[in-house]
Every structure is written in C-alpha cells, then in structure tokens.
Write a protein that holds these residues in place. Sequence first.
Motif, PDB file in Angstrom:
ATOM      1  N   MET A   1       0.905  11.853 -13.242  1.00 30.90           N
ATOM      2  CA  MET A   1       0.227  10.923 -14.120  1.00 30.90           C
ATOM      3  C   MET A   1       0.108  11.568 -15.496  1.00 30.90           C
ATOM      4  N   SER A   2       0.476  10.853 -16.517  1.00 23.10           N
ATOM      5  CA  SER A   2       0.442  11.429 -17.864  1.00 23.10           C
ATOM      6  C   SER A   2      -0.901  11.150 -18.526  1.00 23.10           C
ATOM      7  N   SER A   3      -1.134  11.862 -19.631  1.00 31.04           N
ATOM      8  CA  SER A   3      -2.410  11.713 -20.335  1.00 31.04           C
ATOM      9  C   SER A   3      -2.524  10.358 -21.023  1.00 31.04           C
ATOM     10  N   THR A   4      -1.427   9.599 -21.095  1.00 30.81           N
ATOM     11  CA  THR A   4      -1.482   8.285 -21.721  1.00 30.81           C
ATOM     12  C   THR A   4      -1.735   7.172 -20.711  1.00 30.81           C
ATOM     13  N   ASP A   5      -1.712   7.501 -19.422  1.00 30.98           N
ATOM     14  CA  ASP A   5      -2.003   6.498 -18.404  1.00 30.98           C
ATOM     15  C   ASP A   5      -3.452   6.054 -18.552  1.00 30.98           C
ATOM     16  N   PRO A   6      -3.720   4.783 -18.257  1.00 28.07           N
ATOM     17  CA  PRO A   6      -5.105   4.310 -18.387  1.00 28.07           C
ATOM     18  C   PRO A   6      -6.004   4.958 -17.341  1.00 28.07           C
ATOM     19  N   TRP A   7      -7.262   5.106 -17.708  1.00 28.66           N
ATOM     20  CA  TRP A   7      -8.236   5.654 -16.775  1.00 28.66           C
ATOM     21  C   TRP A   7      -8.580   4.602 -15.740  1.00 28.66           C
ATOM     22  N   THR A   8      -8.651   5.023 -14.502  1.00 26.05           N
ATOM     23  CA  THR A   8      -9.128   4.196 -13.396  1.00 26.05           C
ATOM     24  C   THR A   8     -10.204   4.990 -12.679  1.00 26.05           C
ATOM     25  N   VAL A   9     -10.942   4.337 -11.803  1.00 26.83           N
ATOM     26  CA  VAL A   9     -11.956   5.050 -11.027  1.00 26.83           C
ATOM     27  C   VAL A   9     -11.291   6.162 -10.227  1.00 26.83           C
ATOM     28  N   ASP A  10     -10.142   5.880  -9.641  1.00 28.19           N
ATOM     29  CA  ASP A  10      -9.428   6.891  -8.858  1.00 28.19           C
ATOM     30  C   ASP A  10      -8.984   8.066  -9.728  1.00 28.19           C
ATOM     31  N   ARG A  11      -8.464   7.779 -10.908  1.00 26.56           N
ATOM     32  CA  ARG A  11      -7.997   8.858 -11.796  1.00 26.56           C
ATOM     33  C   ARG A  11      -9.171   9.720 -12.258  1.00 26.56           C
ATOM     34  N   ILE A  12     -10.300   9.088 -12.578  1.00 25.42           N
ATOM     35  CA  ILE A  12     -11.488   9.861 -12.966  1.00 25.42           C
ATOM     36  C   ILE A  12     -11.907  10.766 -11.815  1.00 25.42           C
ATOM     37  N   ALA A  13     -11.974  10.203 -10.607  1.00 26.98           N
ATOM     38  CA  ALA A  13     -12.400  10.990  -9.444  1.00 26.98           C
ATOM     39  C   ALA A  13     -11.484  12.187  -9.229  1.00 26.98           C
ATOM     40  N   HIS A  14     -10.176  11.995  -9.376  1.00 27.51           N
ATOM     41  CA  HIS A  14      -9.244  13.099  -9.163  1.00 27.51           C
ATOM     42  C   HIS A  14      -9.290  14.136 -10.288  1.00 27.51           C
ATOM     43  N   ALA A  15      -9.799  13.757 -11.453  1.00 24.45           N
ATOM     44  CA  ALA A  15      -9.914  14.713 -12.564  1.00 24.45           C
ATOM     45  C   ALA A  15     -11.112  15.637 -12.388  1.00 24.45           C
ATOM     46  N   LEU A  16     -12.050  15.252 -11.546  1.00 30.76           N
ATOM     47  CA  LEU A  16     -13.225  16.096 -11.313  1.00 30.76           C
ATOM     48  C   LEU A  16     -12.836  17.245 -10.397  1.00 30.76           C
ATOM     49  N   PRO A  17     -13.208  18.473 -10.770  1.00 27.70           N
ATOM     50  CA  PRO A  17     -12.664  19.646 -10.088  1.00 27.70           C
ATOM     51  C   PRO A  17     -13.285  19.993  -8.740  1.00 27.70           C
ATOM     52  N   HIS A  18     -14.388  19.400  -8.403  1.00 29.55           N
ATOM     53  CA  HIS A  18     -15.074  19.812  -7.179  1.00 29.55           C
ATOM     54  C   HIS A  18     -15.324  18.598  -6.287  1.00 29.55           C
ATOM     55  N   PRO A  19     -15.109  18.726  -4.980  1.00 26.32           N
ATOM     56  CA  PRO A  19     -15.326  17.591  -4.077  1.00 26.32           C
ATOM     57  C   PRO A  19     -16.725  16.981  -4.174  1.00 26.32           C
ATOM     58  N   ASP A  20     -17.737  17.816  -4.370  1.00 28.10           N
ATOM     59  CA  ASP A  20     -19.096  17.281  -4.491  1.00 28.10           C
ATOM     60  C   ASP A  20     -19.247  16.428  -5.742  1.00 28.10           C
ATOM     61  N   ALA A  21     -18.599  16.848  -6.836  1.00 23.59           N
ATOM     62  CA  ALA A  21     -18.646  16.061  -8.078  1.00 23.59           C
ATOM     63  C   ALA A  21     -17.943  14.724  -7.879  1.00 23.59           C
ATOM     64  N   ARG A  22     -16.796  14.741  -7.188  1.00 24.37           N
ATOM     65  CA  ARG A  22     -16.084  13.489  -6.910  1.00 24.37           C
ATOM     66  C   ARG A  22     -16.937  12.564  -6.051  1.00 24.37           C
ATOM     67  N   HIS A  23     -17.561  13.132  -5.029  1.00 20.46           N
ATOM     68  CA  HIS A  23     -18.408  12.335  -4.143  1.00 20.46           C
ATOM     69  C   HIS A  23     -19.572  11.708  -4.919  1.00 20.46           C
ATOM     70  N   GLU A  24     -20.226  12.492  -5.750  1.00 22.83           N
ATOM     71  CA  GLU A  24     -21.348  11.987  -6.542  1.00 22.83           C
ATOM     72  C   GLU A  24     -20.892  10.886  -7.493  1.00 22.83           C
ATOM     73  N   PHE A  25     -19.752  11.081  -8.131  1.00 21.55           N
ATOM     74  CA  PHE A  25     -19.212  10.058  -9.039  1.00 21.55           C
ATOM     75  C   PHE A  25     -18.979   8.753  -8.285  1.00 21.55           C
ATOM     76  N   LEU A  26     -18.295   8.823  -7.146  1.00 21.36           N
ATOM     77  CA  LEU A  26     -17.996   7.610  -6.376  1.00 21.36           C
ATOM     78  C   LEU A  26     -19.276   6.961  -5.843  1.00 21.36           C
ATOM     79  N   ARG A  27     -20.249   7.773  -5.469  1.00 19.25           N
ATOM     80  CA  ARG A  27     -21.529   7.236  -5.027  1.00 19.25           C
ATOM     81  C   ARG A  27     -22.191   6.450  -6.155  1.00 19.25           C
ATOM     82  N   LEU A  28     -22.182   7.040  -7.356  1.00 24.79           N
ATOM     83  CA  LEU A  28     -22.790   6.360  -8.500  1.00 24.79           C
ATOM     84  C   LEU A  28     -22.052   5.073  -8.845  1.00 24.79           C
ATOM     85  N   VAL A  29     -20.726   5.092  -8.765  1.00 20.14           N
ATOM     86  CA  VAL A  29     -19.948   3.887  -9.049  1.00 20.14           C
ATOM     87  C   VAL A  29     -20.349   2.774  -8.083  1.00 20.14           C
ATOM     88  N   HIS A  30     -20.537   3.122  -6.835  1.00 15.35           N
ATOM     89  CA  HIS A  30     -20.885   2.115  -5.837  1.00 15.35           C
ATOM     90  C   HIS A  30     -22.315   1.604  -5.979  1.00 15.35           C
TER      91      HIS A  30
END
Length: 96
Positions: A1-30
């Motif tokens: 995925m290039s830096s010009t691709d649009p941001w999606t919830v999935d792309r944001i989650a994968h950019a977070l470096p730690h599983p706990d951060a990804r989990h917290e992000f997805l929890r907040l989104v929900h």
Amino acid sequence: MSSTDPWTVDRIAHALPHPDARHEFLRLVHLTPIGDLPLLLARYVQAAEELITALPHTRALAAQVRATGKDPDLDEVDEETVRRWISLGRAQSSAA
C-alpha cells in the motif's frame, strides 16, 4: 500500500505498531457515535502518519543501538527530544 492510498479504518489499524493500540482503536471506532467518528478518525490518521514518517529514524536508532550495544537513556528523553526525532524522520523521508 502506498502513502497516496486513501486512509481506511483497516489501514489506520495496520499502521499502529502494537496489537493493544490496534485493539483500542477498533474498540473506539465501534463505540464512538457516528457523528463523532470523523474527529476520532482524523486524530488516528494524524498519529498513523507521524508514526510512518518517524519510521526511518526509528529504524536508524534501532540499528545504532544494535551496533553499539548501548540503549539510549530513555529516562532522559523529554518531549522536545521526541519532537526533534520526529522532525528528523520527516526530513529524512522527504529527502528520500
């Protein structure tokens, strides 16, 4: 995925470096009301972009630690130092 691709919830989650951060992000989104999602997502996009921008500097720092066997004294690191590291990473990535 290039830096010009649009941001999606999935792309944001994968950019977070730690599983706990990804989990917290997805929890907040929900759990965030629909009307408040744009602000939440904008904050996380900004954080993800800063992490991606700082990645070259972070990798260089890790290589330096591996090469010297010395960990930086993180107790001495303050907010200004971290901001300088991020700025350095941005400068290096824009020069590349």
